[in-house]
Design an enzyme around this catalytic site. Sequence first.
Site, mmCIF file in Angstrom:
data_model
loop_
_atom_site.group_PDB
_atom_site.id
_atom_site.type_symbol
_atom_site.label_atom_id
_atom_site.label_comp_id
_atom_site.label_asym_id
_atom_site.label_seq_id
_atom_site.Cartn_x
_atom_site.Cartn_y
_atom_site.Cartn_z
ATOM 1 N N GLY A 1 0.830 -1.212 0.000
ATOM 2 C CA GLY A 1 0.000 0.000 0.000
ATOM 3 C C GLY A 1 0.857 1.252 0.000
ATOM 4 O O GLY A 1 1.871 1.303 0.690
ATOM 5 N N ALA B 1 15.476 10.811 -0.095
ATOM 6 C CA ALA B 1 16.534 10.754 0.914
ATOM 7 C C ALA B 1 17.509 9.605 0.628
ATOM 8 O O ALA B 1 18.726 9.762 0.751
ATOM 9 C CB ALA B 1 15.919 10.597 2.306
ATOM 10 N N THR C 1 18.104 8.210 -2.305
ATOM 11 C CA THR C 1 18.838 8.527 -3.536
ATOM 12 C C THR C 1 19.952 9.535 -3.257
ATOM 13 O O THR C 1 21.122 9.322 -3.617
ATOM 14 C CB THR C 1 17.863 9.109 -4.601
ATOM 15 N N ARG D 1 1.283 -5.016 -5.921
ATOM 16 C CA ARG D 1 1.330 -6.264 -5.160
ATOM 17 C C ARG D 1 1.729 -7.335 -6.169
ATOM 18 O O ARG D 1 1.344 -7.265 -7.334
ATOM 19 C CB ARG D 1 -0.017 -6.533 -4.503
ATOM 20 N N ASP E 1 4.296 -4.445 6.348
ATOM 21 C CA ASP E 1 4.560 -5.769 6.874
ATOM 22 C C ASP E 1 4.838 -6.824 5.777
ATOM 23 O O ASP E 1 5.841 -7.541 5.821
ATOM 24 C CB ASP E 1 3.267 -6.118 7.619
ATOM 25 N N THR F 1 3.998 2.717 5.804
ATOM 26 C CA THR F 1 2.601 2.263 5.896
ATOM 27 C C THR F 1 1.822 3.221 6.788
ATOM 28 O O THR F 1 2.332 3.648 7.829
ATOM 29 C CB THR F 1 2.498 0.821 6.448
ATOM 30 N N ASP G 1 -0.627 2.430 8.515
ATOM 31 C CA ASP G 1 -1.209 1.692 9.645
ATOM 32 C C ASP G 1 -0.407 1.776 10.951
ATOM 33 O O ASP G 1 -0.941 1.477 12.008
ATOM 34 C CB ASP G 1 -1.362 0.203 9.299
ATOM 35 N N ASP H 1 1.753 -0.267 12.011
ATOM 36 C CA ASP H 1 1.660 -1.579 12.670
ATOM 37 C C ASP H 1 2.967 -2.362 12.663
ATOM 38 O O ASP H 1 2.949 -3.579 12.809
ATOM 39 C CB ASP H 1 0.539 -2.410 12.024
ATOM 40 N N ARG I 1 -18.426 16.000 12.085
ATOM 41 C CA ARG I 1 -19.008 16.450 13.359
ATOM 42 C C ARG I 1 -20.004 17.599 13.149
ATOM 43 O O ARG I 1 -21.028 17.675 13.825
ATOM 44 C CB ARG I 1 -17.909 16.884 14.327
ATOM 45 N N ARG J 1 -6.619 -2.282 9.337
ATOM 46 C CA ARG J 1 -6.594 -3.750 9.241
ATOM 47 C C ARG J 1 -6.538 -4.413 10.613
ATOM 48 O O ARG J 1 -7.560 -4.538 11.264
ATOM 49 C CB ARG J 1 -5.442 -4.201 8.331
ATOM 50 N N GLN K 1 -7.703 8.321 2.888
ATOM 51 C CA GLN K 1 -6.722 8.324 3.989
ATOM 52 C C GLN K 1 -5.289 8.080 3.503
ATOM 53 O O GLN K 1 -4.336 8.320 4.218
ATOM 54 C CB GLN K 1 -7.068 7.229 5.003
HETATM 55 P P1 ATP Z 1 0.337 -2.395 3.549
HETATM 56 O O1 ATP Z 1 0.578 -2.706 5.001
HETATM 57 O O2 ATP Z 1 0.286 -0.945 3.328
HETATM 58 O O3 ATP Z 1 -0.787 -3.168 2.923
HETATM 59 P P2 ATP Z 1 2.302 -4.333 2.715
HETATM 60 O O4 ATP Z 1 3.727 -4.153 2.376
HETATM 61 O O5 ATP Z 1 1.997 -5.079 3.979
HETATM 62 O O6 ATP Z 1 1.655 -2.889 2.728
HETATM 63 P P3 ATP Z 1 1.287 -6.565 1.126
HETATM 64 O O7 ATP Z 1 0.269 -6.538 0.055
HETATM 65 O O8 ATP Z 1 1.014 -7.392 2.323
HETATM 66 O O9 ATP Z 1 1.538 -5.033 1.484
HETATM 67 O O10 ATP Z 1 2.684 -7.082 0.511
HETATM 68 C C1 ATP Z 1 3.256 -6.446 -0.626
HETATM 69 C C2 ATP Z 1 4.022 -7.431 -1.449
HETATM 70 O O11 ATP Z 1 5.097 -7.998 -0.690
HETATM 71 C C3 ATP Z 1 3.241 -8.640 -1.947
HETATM 72 O O12 ATP Z 1 2.454 -8.350 -3.085
HETATM 73 C C4 ATP Z 1 4.376 -9.626 -2.286
HETATM 74 O O13 ATP Z 1 4.946 -9.304 -3.523
HETATM 75 C C5 ATP Z 1 5.372 -9.322 -1.170
HETATM 76 N N1 ATP Z 1 5.185 -10.315 -0.109
HETATM 77 C C6 ATP Z 1 4.283 -10.302 0.900
HETATM 78 N N2 ATP Z 1 4.366 -11.428 1.643
HETATM 79 C C7 ATP Z 1 5.336 -12.174 1.081
HETATM 80 C C8 ATP Z 1 5.901 -13.466 1.353
HETATM 81 N N3 ATP Z 1 5.480 -14.209 2.372
HETATM 82 N N4 ATP Z 1 6.889 -13.920 0.540
HETATM 83 C C9 ATP Z 1 7.333 -13.185 -0.495
HETATM 84 N N5 ATP Z 1 6.837 -11.969 -0.807
HETATM 85 C C10 ATP Z 1 5.863 -11.476 -0.045
#
Ligand code: ATP
Length: 326
Positions: free
Chosen positions: A14, A25, A27, A75, A106, A129, A131, A133, A158, A175, A258
């Site tokens: 995301g 930064a 680069t 993704r 994550d 992110t 979130d 998290d 409001r 999430r 958001q």
């Molecule tokens: P956000 O928290 O904002 O959603 P994110 O980085 O957690 O961002 P994800 O969609 O969970 O977003 O993961 C992004 C990409 O990371 C996935 O599309 C995939 O390419 C890679 N990825 C996630 N989990 C794995 C995994 N277990 N093994 C290999 N690649 C992964």
Amino acid sequence: MAAIKCIGILTSGGDAPGMNAAIRAVTRSAIFSGFKVKGIYRGFKGLITDEIVEFKTQNVSNIIQLGGTILKTARCKEFETSEGRQLAFDVLRREEIDALVVIGGDGSLTGARIFATEFNLPIVGLPGTIDNDLYGTDTTIGYDTALNTIMECVDKIRDTATSHERLFFIEVMGRDAGFLALNGAIATGAEAAIIPEISTEVDQLEELIKSGFRKSKNSSIVLVAESPITGGALALSERVKNEYPQYDVRVSILGHLQRGGSPTAHDRILASRMGAAAVDALLEDQRNVMIGIANDEIVYVPFSKAIKNDKPINRDLLNTLRRLSI
Ligand code: ATP
């Protein structure tokens, strides 16, 4: 380990405001330290399909104020397979990229960790992110901007909530994490935040009704984290409509707005510090670490800790919200 000559940067998962400030930064710090830099478009997908361009300092001019990510994000299911990651590694070799900076949440850092381990690659992660998290860092790039966006939206809701004397459930992102909902509720003077972290301990809605919300008020606002654990704002509103038909209930789902917008000063500074720190980490031979911030100091958090551990919410914030919403 062979000396690093060229660093690749990508944004994944995301998007979050401040990612551009982080790209800038990384680069600029890398070029300052004598590295070559390559921008990898569309996250791990672009790594597999070789959408890679060499970045000079001017490639990142005029982007610190922009939301989203100039590198685009995606993704990529293929990267979750060992065949996909082998293709990505072949592209890295061909492009003569020796190290990677991965900016994402994550999932992206999980992918980065697996890739780094499989091919013994130096990879440093930046927590990008909204979130907030990720464990081991007080805050993540994009979180402050998203919180401010939520605050502006809730302030506007409001006005109408008060005029019509309504109860509003406002759904925010998060999430599995209630940081945006909880701090958003404090910042807007909301009555409550319904968050996944305490959903198994208490029926938050029941507690809210029992504590007699709207006793002395002509409107009520409840922030809800969009999570399967909380059930989301729509489900909660249906429950109230059935059990307490006396309330005039409305729902507002803030959704993708958001994620957008120009990053706040806080996020620009955080992203700038973290981006520079990512290059320092590579200079110090660090690998498999996420850059974090703790008590205003840069810290290196092993990927294993950042990803595996759940980041706890600060219970004091919950108490503060309860005390202030009487
Ligand atoms: P956000 O928290 O904002 O959603 P994110 O980085 O957690 O961002 P994800 O969609 O969970 O977003 O993961 C992004 C990409 O990371 C996935 O599309 C995939 O390419 C890679 N990825 C996630 N989990 C794995 C995994 N277990 N093994 C290999 N690649 C992964």
